[in-house]
Design a protein around this motif. Structure first.
Motif, PDB file in Angstrom:
ATOM      1  N   MET A 531       0.828  -1.192   0.000  1.00 24.85           N
ATOM      2  CA  MET A 531       0.000   0.000   0.000  1.00 24.85           C
ATOM      3  C   MET A 531       0.868   1.251   0.000  1.00 24.85           C
ATOM      4  O   MET A 531       1.898   1.319   0.663  1.00 24.85           O
ATOM      5  N   SER A 685       1.134   2.050  13.684  1.00 23.94           N
ATOM      6  CA  SER A 685      -0.310   1.934  13.443  1.00 23.94           C
ATOM      7  C   SER A 685      -1.039   2.010  14.777  1.00 23.94           C
ATOM      8  O   SER A 685      -0.576   1.440  15.780  1.00 23.94           O
ATOM      9  N   CYS A 710      -4.432   5.554   4.551  1.00 23.24           N
ATOM     10  CA  CYS A 710      -4.749   4.154   4.834  1.00 23.24           C
ATOM     11  C   CYS A 710      -6.240   3.934   5.004  1.00 23.24           C
ATOM     12  O   CYS A 710      -6.663   2.912   5.579  1.00 23.24           O
ATOM     13  N   TYR A 715      -3.839  -0.915   9.781  1.00 24.53           N
ATOM     14  CA  TYR A 715      -3.439  -2.241   9.318  1.00 24.53           C
ATOM     15  C   TYR A 715      -2.258  -2.779  10.125  1.00 24.53           C
ATOM     16  O   TYR A 715      -1.480  -2.036  10.717  1.00 24.53           O
TER      17      TYR A 715
END
Length: 1557
Positions: A531, A685, A710, A715
């Motif tokens: 990502m 995160s 995100c 994640y």
């Protein structure tokens, strides 16, 4: 009844006529061609001159110096015959020099023809490829007898012309050379055609060659066949007046049509046959004249067998001998066969009118001309036939037409007719296969990427420039794609170009690159990003690539039922398109699938695969665990569960700290490290609010931190655990049968210590669910990437480039395939593929473009002329050399100081060098004239005039001087010369009466005694004496005072003395200048000069110092200048310090004063184990240079590796032969070294000069003092290279004080920085000074040789002797007496082959009787030497070099055993009689134990009726037997065997240290 041999059945395949279908798949076609023609380096040059109607027979500069009335000045000559790229064809230097010039050029043209055929040599390796070469009389075969022993046969045997090609190509078919005189080339076409047609081979290299190296061949040929006088072959003309000899080398590639990439023509049939003469009128004729009826029958039979009516033949390339009778008979036969039932005139010509008569290559040159006509659609004009002969009806009535201008060619059938002077007839039938060129046929949506390789960088640049010179031709590019999809051995450079067309329809290079390639095999790693790599419109440009578009289409079909528009996701310009997290997942996955398919389609596959986060889906696809459909659905599932699962408002941020640092008391408990990116990068995160506050805190502390998009999902943390069950469910529906992950795929979602578990072994739903929920362990797994890896990032954008470059070693190569926002990602991707090729990965680039149908169209450009070779040397040609110059009288004296007549030369020293005086040369001329007039020597009065004196050769004790005195009668012109040049020249005439007319007036008179004259000469540097010479008008010029000091090194002894009391000397060093002065090779500049320069000691103030004493350091006390004095570092002792001054001064002088060393340079240092060598290597390595060096044996190489671990073993060469030159040029990609420090002499010096790069400098440290005679070719001055002789003693002159101060600072700086350091050394006591000088003189040491003048515990002695004494009575050197086997076996021969030889020829003053070193003198009797127990011939070298008779050593065979002396004597007598044949007189010399054998041999020889003399060295027979008993007393057989082995082992260690274990 014996069976009758049957001819092989050949299934003939008829070639097509105009408009017919293509040839059958197994039809034989010509697919490649290359050649050297007179004045033409390649086929392209030949085509230009052919169609410009140039006569290529000209007045070339002949290769020989020979004047003969029958030798005509016109002939054809091919260029560059002495140039050859030996390294590419795996030919070493010695073989290359003996290799037939035709063999060298056939090799090069073979590669060029293969290249022209659009194939790589790698495709033909190990295949059934035959090699067929036609060669007539070769003038190089004498090299077998006169060349280097053993290599002459390999180099000059005609069979090796074909065999060498087969060896290089690794072909598995026939390898044949055919000599059928002028029909040789047609014979090899016949043989190749039959072998391909019958299945003996699948392809063939067919060629022919003719070169002219000797004038005698031309003379003899001209006596047999008429020869024109104007260089014009008037083939078929009514004024034909003979031939002009010429040269040509042609090579063709023959393949089956189904295997071809291009086709020049089909080979329909080929046949040769000896001409049967039925008409008695022609039986006594020779040459090219034939019985027309017999020749016509041969042609009719040919076309009957070929199954093609001769009336269909459009053009005949006739032989065209340009001899009236021969032309007429050939034309009559052609008229009879071809001119019946014709609808169009028969076109007839001969390439001989353009290039002359090329003997064995005449047929191949004719075929080359026709192939050019097929390609161009135009037949070249026949020259010099303005008026064709009119005695042939078909010419008169127009059925045969000889075009004087170029003629349109319908590309149908064409034939080649051949005639041999020996009576062979030959014929070949060709057919065109025309395919029109259509540049618009293959349209590509993307620019063309073309990869290419070559011998050097400029060779690649030449190919790139060729593409830019004309319009893009997809078929030409397809040939290049096919050639370079395989690695080509020997290509040291690679490159690529990305070509497109601009608005003006011109070809431009969007990107181009050419560079040297190290040929290293690097591991290839694919990295799949996750990502963050998505960006708007990331797939729009890439969709133009067919392979990529096909992959996207497969993914689109899968997603379409689920309501996902993949094309819109990839191509839409909407800025918010990726706000939907599902779009990001499927978009990234689709691009990774497409890019992976692109790489796979061209054959680029990884060694290892690694993924970051969702990038592991890409790993699964690349590893074959998931299909494209499964991968895109897995990405879809990941996005779907992200949308369907309720999560807290989360956030992710990139942080400029490694995960280990951020975990140490920094991370709030709510936040987790999601991704371990690298040592300086991680991703965190957690909840959005906490994340925002923590990012602000980090930023305030100056730590990089930034939130990343995100979709508010945290994640790879505990906050998305709810998504696990849903994702597992969806993935189980997609991945129904999990596959085992291969070892290529290294996991970043499972710790390495758990890779053995079943859950980690499969690409399962559970594995990929764990990937989403667990931290990304990218940093840990990336540590497995090796330092030499090529890392390819496969993603829409090179997201991980910064992390990878910081994390991995700088030696890794990083190649992203796409870039966010790039103006043209097609070009970016193609450039990335090009960079992969540059790093050693060959690819099938053609897979990216519309498929080109092979064979390509007929007008596709030829390629053979595009090859550029590396021509570093001029290779030997086996040329004609006159046996003797045309002098009336020739005298060849052998001069040696051991001959009584020339003993006076021992004292003829000028400026420290012993030379052969000009006066002696003139005396030899005087003697020659006397002998030619049958007068006693020097009884004749003569007059010398117009004398020019050139050079005085050096005279040594160990080598005889071979002179030649050449004298012309009548004119009296004379020359005195030796091996390296002219000594004197002028005129001499005999006088009837003795004339001495010296009228000296009282004013002019000067009374000098002999002593006065020699004193004056001595002070001027001339140490010689000539009796009976009248000196007139002598002019003296001031020269430096020269004091000759000739010392016998064996008698040197040390006596210390005082100069001044400034420093007590503890250690002094012996240098090469000391050894040379001691042997009178160089003079002392002052009578007070002492020996030695370097020293170390203690001053009167107690300070430890080291430095240079200009007046000599071998004394008790010295006074040194401040510029030449340094303090001894604390970590050195005085012995260390004494090794440093002179070598480092000399090294800095060379590297900083005479040239300028800079970082990154390549430096070659000869004699690396010596003092200067060690110092220069240390400095060069400190300057971060790439260092190359040479040593003389393996022990010195090991020493250098111990002293300098960073010095590459592959960069250390052998100084005993020229192999170091090949090593250096190979390691540097042909570029050579910027700086070369040379201490080699002779031919090795030339090899060293060849290692110098463009704009480089060779520093010669020995030339000034050795005055070495060597050939310095002007080639060494090309490429802005410099040659600088260096004398380090210059730096001590007062005028160089400024430089000396700079050198002082450089040494001091080097000490402080650690690269000026002590050298290896051998230390001797004052009593061992003789040994010290001998070590230096013989270079039998490593580093320095020191003399320990004093020790800190021993007081300094004070003897005031200001020199080293050379008196025998003071000689105190002792010799240790060897006992046991050491008394006999104290040496071992380095060459085991020589050791095992029964008969070893020795070098004496007599010249070799033949061209090779192994030739036996059949006239003079030999001195046969019988060695002692050890059988070592080397101890007799010096003795034999003084002999004026041939000599040989007789060795017992190691394969035989002898129980007693009579048996051994009989064996040696047999060898002697066999090798020397019968002689009436014998001479034997026995040494030690050999005395007993020699006496027994004398008895045997006398029984054969021979008489002779036996010389005994080493004692009487009784003494020898007694000594043997004493030395071997009490030894049993077993003990004797053990001691023998131990003694041999000891000697072998001396020879090759480190080799015995």
């Amino acid at each position: 009844m014996a069976p009758v041999p049957q001819e092989p059945t050949i299934e003939l395949v008829a070639a097509p006529g105009p408009g017919d279908a293509p040839p059958a798949p197994d039809a034989v076609v010509i697919t490649g061609m290359s050649g050297l023609l007179p004045g033409c380096l390649n086929v392209q040059e030949f085509a230009e001159k052919l169609y410009n109607k140039e006569n290529l027979v000209k007045k070339y500069e002949p290769r020989w110096h020979f004047d003969h009335p029958e030798l005509h000045e016109y002939y054809g000559r091919i260029p560059g015959l002495d140039r050859f790229d030996a390294q590419f064809f795996m030919v070493h230097y010695r073989l290359g020099n003996t290799l037939d010039a035709m063999a060298r050029k056939v090799l090069e043209n073979t590669y060029q023809a293969i290249f022209d055929a659009g194939i790589s040599p790698a495709e033909l390796s190990s295949q059934r490829v035959g090699v067929y070469i036609g060669v007539g009389a070769t003038e190089s075969e004498k090299g077998c007898a006169y060349g280097e022993i053993g290599l002459g046969i390999l180099g000059c045997n005609r069979a090796m012309i074909a065999n060498r090609v087969s060896y290089w190509l690794n072909g598995k078919g026939p390898s044949i050379v055919v000599d059928a005189s002028c029909c040789s080339s047609l014979s090899v076409f016949e043989k190749a055609y039959n072998d391909i047609a019958t299945g003996v081979c699948d392809a063939a290299v067919v060629g022919a060659s003719k070169v002219l190296l000797h004038p005698h061949a031309l003379i003899h040929y001209q006596r047999m066949v008429p020869y024109n006088k104007d260089g014009k072959m008037k083939c078929y003309g009514d004024n034909a007046d003979g031939q002009s000899c010429s040269e040509a080398i042609n090579v063709f590639i023959l393949q089956k049509y189904k295997d071809s990439k291009r086709v020049y023509a089909s080979l329909c049939y080929a046949k040769t046959q000896y001409g049967v003469v039925e008409n008695k009128e022609y039986m006594n004729k020779y040459g090219f004249e034939r019985d027309p009826k017999c020749l016509a029958k041969f042609l009719r039979d040919f076309y009957t067998e070929a199954g093609i009516p001769p009336s269909l033949v459009e053009y005949v390339e006739g032989f065209g001998a340009a001899v009236p009778e021969a032309d007429k008979s050939e034309l009559q036969a052609i008229e009879e066969v071809f001119c019946k039932d014709r609808s169009n005139p028969l076109l007839l010509g001969s390439v001989m009118s353009n290039i002359g008569y090329t003997e064995a290559a005449s047929g191949s040159s004719a075929i080359l001309k026709i192939l050019l006509a097929y390609q161009r659609g135009e037949l070249a004009a026949n020259l010099h036939c303005e008026s064709p002969r009119q005695d042939i009806e078909a010419i008169k009535d127009g059925r045969i037409r000889i075009p004087a201008e170029h003629q349109r060619f319908r590309r149908t059938y064409a034939a080649v007719n051949g005639l041999s002077v020996t009576g062979v007839n030959g014929h070949v039938l060709l057919a065109g296969h025309y395919r029109p060129k259509d540049l618009s046929r293959y349209q590509s949506e993307i620019p063309y990427l073309v990869t290419m390789s070559g011998r050097i960088e400029s060779a690649v640049q030449k190919l790139i420039d060729n593409f830019k010179s004309h319009k893009i031709d997809a078929e030409e590019i397809a040939l290049f794609h096919n050639i370079h999809k395989y690695r080509i051995n020997g290509h040291l450079a690679r490159g690529f170009g990305i070509f497109s067309t601009n608005a003006e329809k011109e070809t431009i290079a969007l990107r181009e690159k050419a560079d040297y390639y190290d040929d290293a095999q690097r591991p290839l790693w694919f990295v799949y990003s996750g990502m963050g790599s998505q960006w708007v419109g990331m797939g729009a440009q890439l969709m133009r690539i067919p392979v990529f578009a096909a992959a996207i289409e497969r993914c689109r079909k899968v997603l379409e039922p689920k309501g996902v528009d993949l094309i819109r996701i990839l191509t839409s310009p909407e800025e918010d398109i990726y706000d939907n997290i599902l779009h990001s997942f499927v978009g990234i996955a689709a691009v990774q699938i497409g890019l992976t398919d692109v790489l796979t389609s061209i054959g680029i596959v990884p060694d290892k695969i690694i993924g970051h986060s969702v990038g592991e889906l890409g790993c699964a696809y690349a590893d074959g665990c998931l299909t494209a459909e499964e991968m895109i659905l897995a990405a879809y599932s990941r996005g779907r569960v992200s949308l369907e699962t309720p999560f807290i408002a989360g956030s992710m941020a990139a942080v400029g700290l490694g995960y280990e640092k951020i975990l140490t008391n920094m991370l709030p408990p709510e936040i987790e490290v999601a991704c371990h990116n690298g040592p300086e990068s991680s991703t965190i995160s957690g909840p959005a609010i906490v994340m925002r506050e923590f990012v602000a805190q980090l930023t305030a502390k100056g730590i990089f931190a930034k939130e990343v998009p995100c979709s508010n999902i945290a994640y790879h943390s505990r906050y998305i655990a709810k998504a696990g069950p849903g994702l597992l469910h969806y993935l189980n529906e997609t991945i129904k049968t999990p596959k085992l992950r291969s070892e290529r795929w290294v996991s970043t979602s499972v710790p390495q210590n758990r890779w053995h578990e079943d859950a980690a072994k499969y690409s399962s739903a559970e594995y990929h669910t764990n990937n989403l929920l667990s931290p990304v362990l990218f940093e840990e797994t990336a540590r497995l990437i090796p330092s030499n890896a090529v890392v390819v990032e496969i993603a829409p954008h090179g997201l991980l480039q910064a992390i990878l470059k910081r994390s991995l070693p700088v030696s890794c190569k990083h190649i992203p395939l796409a870039q966010r926002g790039h103006s043209d990602n097609i070009v970016f991707l193609l450039e990335a593929i090009g960079n992969l090729y540059m790093n050693g990965y060959n690819a099938n680039i053609a897979a990216l473009y519309p498929q080109v149908e092979f064979p390509v169209s007929t007008e596709t450009p030829s390629l053979s002329h595009l090859i550029e070779w590396v021509y570093a040397d001029h290779w030997k040609l086996c040329l004609f050399v006159p046996v003797d110059r045309a002098y009336s009288s020739v005298y060849k004296p052998i001069i040696t100081t051991h001959d009584d007549e020339y003993t006076y030369l021992a004292g003829h020293v000028i400026e420290g060098t012993r030379t052969f005086p000009f006066a002696a040369a003139l005396v030899l001329v005087w003697d020659t004239l006397s002998m030619s007039l049958s007068k006693p020597r020097r009884s004749l009065s003569v007059k010398l005039s117009s004398i020019h004196l050139h050079v005085q050769p050096c005279v040594t004790d160990v080598e005889a001087l071979h002179l030649t005195v050449a004298l012309q009668k009548g004119t009296g012109r004379f020359e005195v010369f030796y091996e390296y040049g002219l000594i004197a020249e002028g005129y001499i005439v005999a006088l009837a009466h003795t004339v001495i007319d010296l009228e000296l007036t009282e004013k002019d008179s000067l009374t000098l005694t002999s002593h006065d004259v020699y004193k004056l000469l001595h002070e001027k540097g001339y140490d010689y004496k000539c009796d009976g010479i009248v000196m007139e008008k002598i002019t003296y010029m001031d020269k430096p005072y020269i004091m000759r000091q000739a010392s016998d090194l064996k008698a040197l002894q040390f006596f210390p003395f005082f100069l001044q009391e400034d420093a007590d000397v503890y250690y002094a060093a012996v240098n090469t200048y000391d050894a040379k002065r001691a042997r009178a090779e160089i003079p002392l500049s002052n009578e007070n000069d002492g020996y030695g320069l370097d020293f170390s000691g203690i001053t009167n103030r107690g300070e430890r110092v080291f430095g240079i004493a200009r007046d000599g350091s071998m004394c008790n006390q010295v006074t040194a200048q401040l510029e030449l004095l340094w303090p001894v570092p604390d970590h050195w002792d005085l012995e260390d310090a004494a090794t440093v001054p002179l070598p480092y001064l000399q090294a800095f002088y060379c590297l900083t004063m005479k040239t300028e060393i800079r970082e990154g340079m390549r430096v070659l240092i000869h004699g690396g184990a010596g003092a200067l060598g060690q110092a220069a290597i240390s400095i060069a390595l400190a300057k971060r240079c790439e260092v190359f060096t040479t040593v003389s044996d393996i022990s010195k190489k090991k020493l250098l590796k111990q002293l300098f671990p960073e010095l590459k073993a592959s960069n250390i060469g052998n100084s005993r032969d020229g192999s170091f030159s090949d090593m250096i040029l190979n390691e540097t990609g042909g570029r050579g070294c910027h700086i070369v420090i040379n201490n080699l002499k002779g031919q090795l010096k030339n090899a060293s000069l060849s290692c110098c790069s463009s704009f480089g400098t060779t520093l010669d440290t020995v030339q000034i003092h050795t005055r070495d005679n060597f050939t310095y070719g002007m080639f060494n001055m090309t490429k802005a290279r410099s040659y600088v002789p260096v004398d380090v003693m210059e730096i001590f002159e007062s005028r160089n004080m400024g430089q000396l101060k700079k050198l002082h600072l450089l040494v001091a700086k080097g000490i402080s920085e650690g690269y000026v350091r002590p050298l290896s050394r051998v230390t001797c006591s004052p009593q061992e000074v003789s040994r010290a000088f001998r070590l230096v003189a013989a270079s039998n040491h490593r580093g320095r040789v020191l003399i320990r003048i004093a020790d800190k515990d021993v007081p300094v002695t004070s003897l005031a002797q200001p020199r080293l004494i050379s008196l025998r009575e003071h000689f105190t050197d002792t010799i240790k007496e060897e006992l046991g086997l050491g008394a006999y076996f104290n040496a071992i021969e380095a060459d085991e082959l020589v050791t095992s030889a029964e008969f070893v020829l020795m070098t004496t003053l007599l010249p070799s009787p033949g061209p090779g070193p192994g030739d036996i003198d059949t006239i003079n009797p030999y001195l046969c030497i019988v060695p002692g127990v050890e059988g070592y011939h080397g101890r007799f070298n010096v003795l034999c070099e003084r002999l004026k008779m041939p000599a040989a050593v007789l060795n017992p065979s190691i394969d035989d055993t002898y129980t007693n002396i009579p048996e051994l004597a009989q064996k040696l007598v047999n060898v002697m009689v066999h090798r020397l044949k019968s002689k009436e007189t014998f001479y034997l010399l026995g040494y030690e134990m050999g005395v007993l054998v020699a006496l027994e041999m004398a008895v045997i020889l006398e029984s054969y009726g021979l008489s002779g003399t036996v010389y005994c060295l080493g004692g009487t027979p009784e003494d020898i037997q007694t000594a043997l008993e004493i030395n071997l007393k009490g030894m049993s057989d077993h003990k004797l065997q053990v001691v023998t082995f131990q003694n041999l082992q000891t000697n072998y260690k001396r020879l090759k240290p480190g080799r015995v274990k």
